[in-house]
Design a protein around this motif. Structure first.
Motif: not given
Length: 69
Positions: A28-31, A37-38, A43-45, A66-67
């Motif tokens: 239920x908390x996936x969204x 996560x997005x 922010x990652x290079x 994948x995740x």
């Protein structure tokens, strides 16, 4: 040539996969988790996304892909 047994095994896998639910339906908390996560990944290079936790392991970008699916 493909044997009857191989065809039957493939058909069985297809039937089983058609019953698999998505992560969203299972959690239920996936969204919210997916959004978080997005936000972090954004922010990652490129260099950070290319890091691997160990030789022969997936880089971060592949693990995230994948995740997130």
């Amino acid at each position: 040539n493909i044997s009857d047994e191989e065809i039957q095994a493939h058909e069985n896998v297809l039937r089983q996969n058609s019953r698999v639910t998505t992560a969203r339906a299972a959690y239920g908390s996936w969204p919210d988790g997916n959004r978080r996560l997005r936000d972090v990944v954004a922010t990652l290079t490129d260099e950070q996304l290319a890091l691997r936790p160990a030789p022969g392991r997936w880089p971060i970008w592949a693990t995230i892909g994948h995740v997130a699916c």
